[in-house]
Design a protein around this motif. Structure first.
Motif, short mmCIF file in Angstrom:
data_model
loop_
_atom_site.label_atom_id
_atom_site.label_comp_id
_atom_site.label_asym_id
_atom_site.label_seq_id
_atom_site.Cartn_x
_atom_site.Cartn_y
_atom_site.Cartn_z
N PHE A 292 16.99 7.33 9.24
CA PHE A 292 17.91 8.46 9.16
C PHE A 292 17.88 9.15 7.79
O PHE A 292 17.98 10.37 7.71
CB PHE A 292 19.33 8.06 9.57
N ILE A 293 17.70 8.40 6.70
CA ILE A 293 17.53 9.04 5.40
C ILE A 293 16.10 9.58 5.25
O ILE A 293 15.88 10.65 4.69
CB ILE A 293 17.87 8.07 4.26
N GLY A 294 15.13 8.84 5.80
CA GLY A 294 13.75 9.29 5.74
C GLY A 294 13.53 10.61 6.43
O GLY A 294 12.76 11.47 5.94
N VAL A 380 11.33 24.51 -6.06
CA VAL A 380 11.70 23.35 -5.26
C VAL A 380 12.80 22.56 -5.94
O VAL A 380 13.77 22.15 -5.33
CB VAL A 380 10.45 22.45 -5.03
N HIS A 381 12.68 22.33 -7.24
CA HIS A 381 13.68 21.53 -7.93
C HIS A 381 15.02 22.24 -7.96
O HIS A 381 16.07 21.62 -7.85
CB HIS A 381 13.22 21.22 -9.36
N GLU A 382 15.00 23.55 -8.09
CA GLU A 382 16.26 24.29 -8.11
C GLU A 382 16.91 24.25 -6.74
O GLU A 382 18.13 24.26 -6.62
CB GLU A 382 16.00 25.74 -8.52
N SER A 383 16.11 24.19 -5.69
CA SER A 383 16.65 24.19 -4.34
C SER A 383 17.24 22.86 -3.94
O SER A 383 17.96 22.76 -2.97
CB SER A 383 15.54 24.55 -3.34
N CYS A 384 16.95 21.80 -4.69
CA CYS A 384 17.28 20.46 -4.23
C CYS A 384 18.72 20.08 -4.53
O CYS A 384 19.05 18.89 -4.61
CB CYS A 384 16.33 19.44 -4.84
N HIS A 385 19.61 21.08 -4.72
CA HIS A 385 21.02 20.75 -4.84
C HIS A 385 21.59 20.37 -3.49
O HIS A 385 22.69 19.82 -3.41
CB HIS A 385 21.80 21.95 -5.39
N ALA A 386 20.90 20.70 -2.42
CA ALA A 386 21.40 20.35 -1.10
C ALA A 386 21.23 18.86 -0.85
O ALA A 386 20.49 18.19 -1.51
CB ALA A 386 20.66 21.14 -0.04
N SER A 387 21.96 18.36 0.16
CA SER A 387 22.02 16.92 0.32
C SER A 387 21.61 16.50 1.71
O SER A 387 22.03 17.10 2.67
CB SER A 387 23.44 16.47 0.05
N PRO A 388 20.80 15.42 1.83
CA PRO A 388 20.43 14.94 3.14
C PRO A 388 21.59 14.33 3.93
O PRO A 388 22.14 14.97 4.77
CB PRO A 388 19.34 13.90 2.85
N PRO A 389 21.97 13.06 3.64
CA PRO A 389 22.89 12.46 4.59
C PRO A 389 24.28 12.94 4.36
O PRO A 389 25.20 12.54 4.91
CB PRO A 389 22.75 10.98 4.34
#
Length: 389
Positions: A292-294, A380-389
């Motif tokens: 689920f995290i993968g 990409v790094h700037e976009s990664c404020h979003a969160s998976p789980p």
């Protein structure tokens, strides 16, 4: 965050048995948490300065721990809903700040390092599951909430000095080249991203049903400690999962891995409902925890690779909406038990896998960078404020 957000899953059967919580009210509490999570995630996306605030991180940690402490202090369903709503928002803020810190401070380091850090969510799940498992026969649901609050407070102290990310560098855009070729490239990128968005949103719907009701479903057919033991296994399997899938990404494409992970997850979700018994429950836990995290890691990486504007933000929004819809969709089914809800969730995840299968057609390989779909693309790094789980 793994404790504050997911401890509700192993405590839910205790609340059913001891606090008079109905199945439909349990689904409403889960939905409230996911609505709060969406609000917190959107706050981190729409106001990037928030993810660079040590004060906000500490406030969110305290609020998250406080909501766990307050749950057993009342029997008022409205207050429970408010507390889970607040817990969802606080856990999202904790996660987006931690994710931004990872991507900012580990920039240029191997991807598996971030993967292991995301495994902290699995560690929180495993520890909270062990806690409830240990208390299951000697204490009631109130003590379980208070003990989880104490555990969260311990990790709050450990996270207190986390260094948030610094201001992101300006994103770069691919140079636009006019003409029909550029238009065709943009159209293909939009189609790929739309397919990815559908797949990831469906995953949000399906995964969250298992993430909320798996323990309760297992305990229906395997009374005793099996349900909580399975939840511990979910957490343990989740710890290395992001690093594992990131490592596999060096040999296979994101769509291939996404398809495989979704099929494995669907099997894991369906097992307790179709087979039953302790063995099936424990295998289900490992398969679910390992994916689920993968799946989140793979989907967000695929979106970033497509260089679609605000891809991570859009994918996270779709995923969060899916999480809200999941408990609502299965609510009519859980009045007679959770098994039919798990079967429906597995079918939805298989639909997500089918979409991922379509994504494999012509998807650009890691060595090929697609043309940016529109100006203003963030890095990409700037976009990664979003969160998976």
């Amino acid at each position: 965050m793994g404790i504050g957000r997911f401890v509700f899953t192993p405590i839910l059967p205790l609340m059913h048995a001891q606090a008079g919580l109905s199945a439909s009210t349990g689904a409403n509490l889960a939905t409230a948490n996911y609505v709060g999570y969406l609000a917190g995630a959107l706050a981190g996306i729409l106001a990037p300065a928030l993810v660079r605030s040590p004060a906000l991180l500490r406030a969110a940690l305290v609020v998250l721990t406080g909501t766990l402490t307050a749950m057993p202090a009342t029997h008022d369903v409205r207050l429970w809903i408010a507390l889970r709503l607040l817990a969802g928002a606080a856990s999202a803020l904790v996660f987006v700040i931690a994710a931004a810190s990872l991507h900012g401070n580990l920039r240029g380091h191997p991807a598996h390092l971030s993967g292991w850090a995301f495994g902290g969510v699995g560690t929180g799940i495993a520890l909270s599951g062990l806690l409830v498992l240990g208390l299951h026969s000697v204490a009631d649901w109130r003590v379980a909430w208070w003990a989880s609050a104490a555990l969260a407070a311990l990790f709050t102290a450990g996270a207190w000095h986390l260094r948030p990310a610094t201001a992101p560098e300006a994103g770069t855009t691919a140079p636009g080249v006019g003409g029909p070729a550029a238009e065709r490239s943009t159209t293909r990128t939009r189609r790929w991203f739309t397919t990815l968005f559908v797949s990831y949103t469906l995953e949000g719907v399906g995964y969250i049903v298992a993430g909320t009701f798996l323990v309760a479903a297992i305990e229906q057919s395997s009374p005793g400690p099996v349900g909580n033991a399975a939840w511990v296994l979910v957490g343990l399997a989740a710890v290395p999962s992001s690093a594992m899938w990131a490592g596999l990404g060096r040999r296979w494409s994101h769509p291939d891995l996404l398809l495989a992970a979704l099929v494995v997850q669907a099997v894991g979700i369906a097992l307790p409902a179709l087979i039953g018994g302790a063995t099936a429950a424990l295998i289900s836990a490992v398969l679910f925890g390992a994916t689920f995290i993968g799946v989140s890691t793979l989907a967000l990486a695929a979106g970033a690779h497509l260089r679609f504007p605000r891809s991570v933000a859009l994918l996270t929004a779709g995923y969060s909406v899916g999480q809200i819809l999941g408990p609502l969709v299965v609510a009519p089914l859980i009045h007679h038990g959770y098994h039919r809800a798990l079967v429906l969730a597995a079918v939805v995840v298989l639909a997500a896998a089918a979409a991922a299968g379509l994504l494999r057609i012509g998807f650009p390989s890691p060595g090929v960078v697609p043309r940016a779909a529109a100006p203003g693309q963030r890095s990409v790094h700037e976009s990664c404020h979003a969160s998976p789980p």
